[in-house]
Design a protein around this motif. Structure first.
Motif, PDB file in Angstrom:
ATOM      1  N   ILE A  45       0.819  -1.216   0.000  1.00  0.00           N
ATOM      2  CA  ILE A  45       0.000   0.000   0.000  1.00  0.00           C
ATOM      3  C   ILE A  45       0.850   1.262   0.000  1.00  0.00           C
ATOM      4  N   ARG A  46       2.147   1.114   0.156  1.00  0.00           N
ATOM      5  CA  ARG A  46       3.042   2.271   0.169  1.00  0.00           C
ATOM      6  C   ARG A  46       3.907   2.372  -1.089  1.00  0.00           C
ATOM      7  N   LEU A  47       3.857   1.379  -1.953  1.00  0.00           N
ATOM      8  CA  LEU A  47       4.669   1.369  -3.171  1.00  0.00           C
ATOM      9  C   LEU A  47       3.774   1.265  -4.398  1.00  0.00           C
ATOM     10  N   ASN A  48       4.293   1.726  -5.529  1.00  0.00           N
ATOM     11  CA  ASN A  48       3.521   1.682  -6.768  1.00  0.00           C
ATOM     12  C   ASN A  48       3.485   0.311  -7.406  1.00  0.00           C
ATOM     13  N   THR A  49       4.538  -0.476  -7.244  1.00  0.00           N
ATOM     14  CA  THR A  49       4.602  -1.755  -7.946  1.00  0.00           C
ATOM     15  C   THR A  49       4.746  -2.911  -6.970  1.00  0.00           C
ATOM     16  N   PRO A  50       3.948  -3.940  -7.179  1.00  0.00           N
ATOM     17  CA  PRO A  50       3.972  -5.090  -6.276  1.00  0.00           C
ATOM     18  C   PRO A  50       5.318  -5.796  -6.219  1.00  0.00           C
ATOM     19  N   HIS A  51       6.047  -5.849  -7.339  1.00  0.00           N
ATOM     20  CA  HIS A  51       7.331  -6.570  -7.294  1.00  0.00           C
ATOM     21  C   HIS A  51       8.346  -5.859  -6.397  1.00  0.00           C
ATOM     22  N   GLU A  52       8.282  -4.530  -6.324  1.00  0.00           N
ATOM     23  CA  GLU A  52       9.173  -3.806  -5.404  1.00  0.00           C
ATOM     24  C   GLU A  52       8.813  -4.149  -3.956  1.00  0.00           C
ATOM     25  N   ALA A  53       7.519  -4.219  -3.677  1.00  0.00           N
ATOM     26  CA  ALA A  53       7.063  -4.578  -2.331  1.00  0.00           C
ATOM     27  C   ALA A  53       7.500  -5.998  -1.987  1.00  0.00           C
ATOM     28  N   GLU A  54       7.399  -6.892  -2.944  1.00  0.00           N
ATOM     29  CA  GLU A  54       7.817  -8.280  -2.725  1.00  0.00           C
ATOM     30  C   GLU A  54       9.316  -8.350  -2.406  1.00  0.00           C
ATOM     31  N   ASP A  55      10.112  -7.619  -3.169  1.00  0.00           N
ATOM     32  CA  ASP A  55      11.565  -7.602  -2.916  1.00  0.00           C
ATOM     33  C   ASP A  55      11.875  -7.077  -1.516  1.00  0.00           C
ATOM     34  N   LEU A  56      11.218  -5.991  -1.128  1.00  0.00           N
ATOM     35  CA  LEU A  56      11.459  -5.427   0.201  1.00  0.00           C
ATOM     36  C   LEU A  56      10.948  -6.349   1.302  1.00  0.00           C
ATOM     37  N   ALA A  57       9.851  -7.046   1.057  1.00  0.00           N
ATOM     38  CA  ALA A  57       9.337  -8.006   2.050  1.00  0.00           C
ATOM     39  C   ALA A  57      10.343  -9.130   2.265  1.00  0.00           C
ATOM     40  N   GLN A  58      10.898  -9.641   1.173  1.00  0.00           N
ATOM     41  CA  GLN A  58      11.909 -10.697   1.293  1.00  0.00           C
ATOM     42  C   GLN A  58      13.132 -10.194   2.049  1.00  0.00           C
ATOM     43  N   GLU A  59      13.557  -8.989   1.715  1.00  0.00           N
ATOM     44  CA  GLU A  59      14.709  -8.411   2.404  1.00  0.00           C
ATOM     45  C   GLU A  59      14.414  -8.205   3.892  1.00  0.00           C
ATOM     46  N   THR A  60      13.173  -7.845   4.212  1.00  0.00           N
ATOM     47  CA  THR A  60      12.766  -7.687   5.614  1.00  0.00           C
ATOM     48  C   THR A  60      12.973  -8.991   6.376  1.00  0.00           C
ATOM     49  N   PHE A  61      12.526 -10.088   5.806  1.00  0.00           N
ATOM     50  CA  PHE A  61      12.649 -11.378   6.483  1.00  0.00           C
ATOM     51  C   PHE A  61      14.105 -11.855   6.563  1.00  0.00           C
ATOM     52  N   ILE A  62      14.905 -11.506   5.575  1.00  0.00           N
ATOM     53  CA  ILE A  62      16.332 -11.869   5.618  1.00  0.00           C
ATOM     54  C   ILE A  62      17.024 -11.119   6.748  1.00  0.00           C
TER      55      ILE A  62
END
Length: 194
Positions: A45-62
Motif C-alpha cells: 500500500i506504500r509502493l507503486n509496484t507489487p514486485h518492489e514490495a515483494e523484494d522489500l518483504a523478502q529483504e525484511t525477512f532476511i
C-alpha cells in the motif's frame, strides 16, 4: 505489550524464536508463513509496484533472520518486522526518488504519513484487498489511466496529448477516479465494520 501468537501447531512466536536461537533454523519458516501477508500488505500500500514490495518483504525477512538474536521477546514480532520494513522502505524511496514540491512524491509522502498515523497494525491487508476489489470495479479505461499516470509516471501533459483532452479535463478525470475509489473503499470498510 508482549505478542504471543500461537499457531495451529501450538507454537508461540517466542517458542519459535527460542528454537531458532538454539540452532533450529528451519523453524524460521513458521514465522515467515505467519507474517508474510501482513508485511507484504504493509509495503504494497506504500509502493507503486507489487514486485518492489515483494523484494522489500523478502529483504525484511532476511534481515530479521540475521538479527533474530536482537529481538526483544517482550515486544510484538510483527511490529518489529514492520519496523524493519519501514526502514527498508524509507531507504528505497530515498535512493530511487527525488522529492520535489508539488510532485506525486510529495503526495505519496503525505499518504504514507496519513497511513502511519491512522491505520492500526494489520489493517494494511484489508486496505489492499479493498483497493484491489474497487480497482476491478473501474472501467478498463479508468484503470489504464491510473496505471499510466501513477505507476508508469506518464505526465499530465503527455496524457492530455494522448487522449486529446485539456489539462483541466484530465485533472478532473483523475480526481473523479480517485474519488470513486475512495467512495468504494470507504463503503466496503463501513460494511466490514458492521
Amino acid at each position: 505489550m508482549k505478542e504471543n501468537i500461537i499457531s495451529l501447531d501450538g507454537k508461540s512466536d517466542g517458542s519459535i524464536i527460542d528454537d531458532i536461537l538454539q540452532g533450529n533454523v528451519a523453524a524460521y519458516s513458521l514465522l515467515v508463513e505467519r507474517y508474510q501477508s501482513a508485511v507484504r500488505a504493509f509495503l504494497v500500500i506504500r509502493l507503486n509496484t507489487p514486485h518492489e514490495a515483494e523484494d522489500l518483504a523478502q529483504e525484511t525477512f532476511i534481515i530479521a533472520f540475521k538479527k533474530i538474536a536482537e529481538f526483544n521477546s517482550e515486544s510484538s514480532f510483527l511490529a518489529w518486522l514492520r519496523g524493519i520494513a519501514a526502514y527498508l522502505l524509507k531507504n528505497y524511496q530515498r535512493k530511487h526518488r527525488a522529492v520535489t514540491l508539488g510532485s506525486a512524491d510529495e503526495l505519496e509522502h503525505l499518504i504514507n504519513q496519513h497511513i502511519d498515523e491512522n491505520i492500526h497494525e494489520g489493517a494494511e491487508l484489508d486496505m489492499f484487498d479493498n483497493l484491489t476489489i474497487c480497482l476491478e470495479k473501474l472501467t478498463e479505461k479508468m484503470r489504464n489511466l491510473l496505471t499510466e499516470h501513477y505507476t508508469l509516471g506518464v505526465s499530465l501533459a503527455e496524457l492530455c496529448r494522448k487522449y486529446e483532452d485539456k489539462h483541466s479535463t484530465m485533472t478532473m478525470r483523475l480526481f473523479r477516479i480517485r474519488q470513486s475509489l475512495k467512495t468504494c473503499i470507504d463503503k466496503r470498510i463501513q460494511q466490514q465494520q458492521r
